[in-house]
Design a protein around this motif. Sequence first.
Motif, PDB file in Angstrom:
ATOM      1  N   LYS A 120       0.851  -1.079  -0.026  1.00 44.70           N
ATOM      2  CA  LYS A 120      -0.071  -0.014   0.061  1.00 44.70           C
ATOM      3  C   LYS A 120       0.930   1.426   0.035  1.00 44.70           C
ATOM      4  CE  LYS A 120      -2.226  -1.521   3.606  1.00 44.70           C
ATOM      5  NZ  LYS A 120      -3.096  -1.510   4.764  1.00 44.70           N
ATOM      6  N   ASN A 121       0.303   2.390  -0.085  1.00 50.01           N
ATOM      7  CA  ASN A 121       0.750   3.783  -0.058  1.00 50.01           C
ATOM      8  C   ASN A 121       1.713   4.121   1.138  1.00 50.01           C
ATOM      9  OD1 ASN A 121      -0.110   4.239  -2.937  1.00 50.01           O
ATOM     10  ND2 ASN A 121      -1.802   5.243  -1.849  1.00 50.01           N
ATOM     11  N   ASN A 122       1.361   3.417   2.192  1.00 52.98           N
ATOM     12  CA  ASN A 122       2.017   3.785   3.528  1.00 52.98           C
ATOM     13  C   ASN A 122       3.137   2.620   3.654  1.00 52.98           C
ATOM     14  OD1 ASN A 122       0.846   1.264   4.233  1.00 52.98           O
ATOM     15  ND2 ASN A 122      -0.579   2.256   5.869  1.00 52.98           N
ATOM     16  N   GLY A 123       3.108   1.700   2.736  1.00 57.31           N
ATOM     17  CA  GLY A 123       4.569   0.772   2.818  1.00 57.31           C
ATOM     18  C   GLY A 123       4.049  -0.645   3.398  1.00 57.31           C
ATOM     19  N   SER A 124       2.850  -0.774   4.078  1.00 57.44           N
ATOM     20  CA  SER A 124       2.399  -1.838   4.705  1.00 57.44           C
ATOM     21  C   SER A 124       1.993  -3.036   3.358  1.00 57.44           C
ATOM     22  CB  SER A 124       1.175  -1.756   5.567  1.00 57.44           C
ATOM     23  OG  SER A 124       0.211  -1.095   5.145  1.00 57.44           O
ATOM     24  N   LYS A 125       1.722  -4.098   4.038  1.00 51.13           N
ATOM     25  CA  LYS A 125       1.342  -5.286   2.956  1.00 51.13           C
ATOM     26  C   LYS A 125      -0.327  -5.299   2.940  1.00 51.13           C
ATOM     27  CE  LYS A 125       5.475  -6.445   1.681  1.00 51.13           C
ATOM     28  NZ  LYS A 125       6.086  -6.226   0.389  1.00 51.13           N
ATOM     29  N   LEU A 126      -0.519  -5.581   1.744  1.00 51.35           N
ATOM     30  CA  LEU A 126      -1.958  -5.702   1.624  1.00 51.35           C
ATOM     31  C   LEU A 126      -2.299  -7.151   1.612  1.00 51.35           C
ATOM     32  CD1 LEU A 126      -4.796  -4.382   0.436  1.00 51.35           C
ATOM     33  CD2 LEU A 126      -4.133  -5.067  -1.750  1.00 51.35           C
ATOM     34  N   THR A 127      -3.036  -7.442   2.694  1.00 48.13           N
ATOM     35  CA  THR A 127      -3.128  -8.891   3.291  1.00 48.13           C
ATOM     36  C   THR A 127      -4.629  -9.290   3.083  1.00 48.13           C
ATOM     37  OG1 THR A 127      -3.122  -8.423   5.373  1.00 48.13           O
ATOM     38  CG2 THR A 127      -0.988  -9.211   4.464  1.00 48.13           C
ATOM     39  N   ASP A 128      -5.676  -8.234   3.438  1.00 45.73           N
ATOM     40  CA  ASP A 128      -6.989  -8.521   3.527  1.00 45.73           C
ATOM     41  C   ASP A 128      -7.613  -7.595   2.609  1.00 45.73           C
ATOM     42  OD1 ASP A 128      -7.533 -10.163   6.359  1.00 45.73           O
ATOM     43  OD2 ASP A 128      -5.943  -8.765   6.711  1.00 45.73           O
ATOM     44  N   PHE A 129      -8.283  -8.186   1.440  1.00 45.80           N
ATOM     45  CA  PHE A 129      -8.787  -7.330   0.435  1.00 45.80           C
ATOM     46  C   PHE A 129      -9.952  -8.184  -0.196  1.00 45.80           C
ATOM     47  CE2 PHE A 129      -5.114  -9.669  -1.036  1.00 45.80           C
ATOM     48  CZ  PHE A 129      -5.655 -10.318  -2.155  1.00 45.80           C
ATOM     49  N   CYS A 130     -10.638  -7.537  -0.913  1.00 43.75           N
ATOM     50  CA  CYS A 130     -11.836  -8.039  -1.960  1.00 43.75           C
ATOM     51  C   CYS A 130     -11.403  -8.000  -3.311  1.00 43.75           C
ATOM     52  CB  CYS A 130     -13.181  -7.343  -1.752  1.00 43.75           C
ATOM     53  SG  CYS A 130     -13.737  -7.234  -0.180  1.00 43.75           S
ATOM     54  N   VAL A 131     -11.507  -9.105  -4.078  1.00 40.36           N
ATOM     55  CA  VAL A 131     -11.693  -9.274  -5.418  1.00 40.36           C
ATOM     56  C   VAL A 131     -13.159  -9.112  -5.866  1.00 40.36           C
ATOM     57  CG1 VAL A 131     -10.891 -10.468  -7.493  1.00 40.36           C
ATOM     58  CG2 VAL A 131      -9.398 -10.463  -5.581  1.00 40.36           C
ATOM     59  N   GLY A 132     -13.602  -8.041  -6.818  1.00 36.09           N
ATOM     60  CA  GLY A 132     -14.668  -7.867  -7.175  1.00 36.09           C
ATOM     61  C   GLY A 132     -15.216  -8.070  -8.509  1.00 36.09           C
ATOM     62  N   CYS A 133     -16.190  -8.070  -8.806  1.00 39.92           N
ATOM     63  CA  CYS A 133     -16.556  -7.912 -10.740  1.00 39.92           C
ATOM     64  C   CYS A 133     -17.896  -7.570 -10.647  1.00 39.92           C
ATOM     65  CB  CYS A 133     -16.422  -9.218 -11.309  1.00 39.92           C
ATOM     66  SG  CYS A 133     -17.017  -9.172 -13.108  1.00 39.92           S
ATOM     67  N   ASN A 134     -17.981  -6.180 -11.263  1.00 45.95           N
ATOM     68  CA  ASN A 134     -18.883  -5.338 -11.634  1.00 45.95           C
ATOM     69  C   ASN A 134     -19.368  -5.349 -13.159  1.00 45.95           C
ATOM     70  OD1 ASN A 134     -21.327  -3.529 -11.168  1.00 45.95           O
ATOM     71  ND2 ASN A 134     -19.935  -1.957 -11.890  1.00 45.95           N
ATOM     72  N   TRP A 135     -20.616  -5.687 -13.442  1.00 45.41           N
ATOM     73  CA  TRP A 135     -20.834  -5.802 -14.965  1.00 45.41           C
ATOM     74  C   TRP A 135     -22.477  -5.274 -15.084  1.00 45.41           C
ATOM     75  CZ3 TRP A 135     -20.604 -10.379 -12.095  1.00 45.41           C
ATOM     76  CH2 TRP A 135     -21.652 -11.105 -12.180  1.00 45.41           C
ATOM     77  N   GLY A 136     -22.912  -5.197 -16.200  1.00 40.71           N
ATOM     78  CA  GLY A 136     -24.258  -4.491 -16.742  1.00 40.71           C
ATOM     79  C   GLY A 136     -24.896  -5.567 -17.423  1.00 40.71           C
ATOM     80  N   ALA A 137     -26.154  -5.598 -17.597  1.00 42.51           N
ATOM     81  CA  ALA A 137     -26.891  -6.366 -18.301  1.00 42.51           C
ATOM     82  C   ALA A 137     -26.953  -5.577 -19.554  1.00 42.51           C
ATOM     83  CB  ALA A 137     -28.507  -6.418 -17.630  1.00 42.51           C
ATOM     84  N   ILE A 138     -27.412  -6.223 -20.681  1.00 42.17           N
ATOM     85  CA  ILE A 138     -27.368  -5.738 -22.158  1.00 42.17           C
ATOM     86  C   ILE A 138     -28.911  -5.228 -22.342  1.00 42.17           C
ATOM     87  CG2 ILE A 138     -27.321  -6.539 -24.400  1.00 42.17           C
ATOM     88  CD1 ILE A 138     -25.557  -8.601 -23.679  1.00 42.17           C
ATOM     89  N   VAL A 139     -28.743  -4.119 -22.681  1.00 44.88           N
ATOM     90  CA  VAL A 139     -30.075  -3.109 -23.033  1.00 44.88           C
ATOM     91  C   VAL A 139     -30.325  -3.223 -24.600  1.00 44.88           C
ATOM     92  CG1 VAL A 139     -31.750  -1.063 -22.968  1.00 44.88           C
ATOM     93  CG2 VAL A 139     -30.228  -2.071 -20.912  1.00 44.88           C
ATOM     94  N   THR A 140     -31.496  -3.699 -25.308  1.00 41.59           N
ATOM     95  CA  THR A 140     -31.639  -3.611 -26.838  1.00 41.59           C
ATOM     96  C   THR A 140     -32.847  -3.202 -26.896  1.00 41.59           C
ATOM     97  OG1 THR A 140     -32.521  -5.857 -26.458  1.00 41.59           O
ATOM     98  CG2 THR A 140     -30.112  -5.778 -27.028  1.00 41.59           C
ATOM     99  N   PRO A 141     -33.077  -2.419 -28.290  1.00 44.18           N
ATOM    100  CA  PRO A 141     -34.521  -2.165 -28.493  1.00 44.18           C
ATOM    101  C   PRO A 141     -35.368  -3.341 -28.574  1.00 44.18           C
ATOM    102  CG  PRO A 141     -33.047  -1.312 -30.186  1.00 44.18           C
ATOM    103  CD  PRO A 141     -32.034  -2.383 -29.308  1.00 44.18           C
ATOM    104  N   GLY A 142     -36.682  -2.895 -27.923  1.00 44.25           N
ATOM    105  CA  GLY A 142     -37.794  -3.893 -28.081  1.00 44.25           C
ATOM    106  C   GLY A 142     -39.134  -3.293 -27.923  1.00 44.25           C
ATOM    107  N   GLY A 143     -40.113  -4.372 -27.953  1.00 42.68           N
ATOM    108  CA  GLY A 143     -41.423  -3.882 -27.954  1.00 42.68           C
ATOM    109  C   GLY A 143     -41.939  -3.678 -29.435  1.00 42.68           C
ATOM    110  N   PHE A 144     -42.975  -3.163 -29.595  1.00 49.01           N
ATOM    111  CA  PHE A 144     -43.780  -2.889 -30.938  1.00 49.01           C
ATOM    112  C   PHE A 144     -42.968  -1.848 -31.774  1.00 49.01           C
ATOM    113  CE2 PHE A 144     -46.812  -0.405 -33.473  1.00 49.01           C
ATOM    114  CZ  PHE A 144     -47.313  -1.740 -34.396  1.00 49.01           C
ATOM    115  N   LEU A 145     -42.501  -2.459 -32.969  1.00 47.85           N
ATOM    116  CA  LEU A 145     -41.909  -1.688 -33.868  1.00 47.85           C
ATOM    117  C   LEU A 145     -40.251  -1.299 -33.312  1.00 47.85           C
ATOM    118  CD1 LEU A 145     -44.483   0.622 -35.462  1.00 47.85           C
ATOM    119  CD2 LEU A 145     -43.600  -1.556 -36.493  1.00 47.85           C
ATOM    120  N   GLY A 146     -39.855  -1.862 -32.513  1.00 52.56           N
ATOM    121  CA  GLY A 146     -38.461  -1.614 -31.997  1.00 52.56           C
ATOM    122  C   GLY A 146     -38.489  -0.374 -31.115  1.00 52.56           C
TER     123      GLY A 146
END
Length: 221
Positions: free
Chosen positions: A15-41
Motif C-alpha cells: 500500500k501507499n504507506n508501505g504496509s502489505k495488503l493482506t485482507d482485501f476483496c476481488v470484485g466483479c461489476n457488470w451490466g445487463a444488455i439493453v436492446t431495442p424491444g417492444g412494438f416496432l422496436g
Amino acid sequence: MAIRLEKGQKINLEKNNGSKLTDFCVGCNWGAIVTPGGFLGLGKKTVDVDLDLSCVMFDSNGQLVDHIYSPLYRMDFLGRYGMPAGKLDSNDRALHHSGDDLQGDQGGDDGLDNEIITVDLNRVSPNVDQIFFFLNNCGREDFSQIPYASIRMYEGTPTRVKEVFASYDVAAAPQFAGKTALIMGKLYRRNGEWKFSAIGDAFPDPNICETIRRIATSYAK
C-alpha cells in the motif's frame, strides 16, 4: 491512486504507506444488455448477463488443491470433467465468495460489485502456492457485447469499498469479440511474500471446466 492493471503486469501487494495488503476483496461489476424491444422496436429490452467470478488454488507442483465456484453448477455437468461440487469457501476459510449473481446491473452501473471474493492471505493454507481468479460468461453473448465489466482489488468489505488497489476493465472492447472466459490474474508466493500477476488472457471456452483445465495445463505449471 489505484493501479490500472495491464496484461502481463506484476505488482507487489504494498500500500501507499508501505504496509502489505493482506485482507482485501476481488470484485466483479457488470451490466445487463439493453436492446431495442417492444412494438416496432420502440422501448427497451433488458437481457440478463450471468458472469461467474471464480478462483482455483494450486500447490508448488502445479496440482489443483482447492477451488471456489458457484454451487449452482449441476453435478452431472461437473462430473463429466471430474470436477467436485461448487462451494463458496476455501477449505482453509481464507477466501469466501459472496454468491452467484445471475443478472448483472439492470438499471445502469450502480458502482457496486455483483460478485466478490474476500481474501485473507494470512489464513491461506501453506500448501497453496498460486491462486487464479477468472471469469466465465454463462450466457450466449461474448464479452464484447456486455456494456461494461470490470474487476478490481480493494480494501474494505463486500458492502463498503475503503480503497481500490488495482482494477482491470474487461468488456465492450473489440479484442474480446468471441471470448467468453477471462483469466484475470494470479496471486503467488515468492520468497515468503505474496505478489500479484495480471494475466488478462481471454478465450472462447464454452464452460468453467474448460477454463480450469486450461489454467491447470498452461498456467499453473
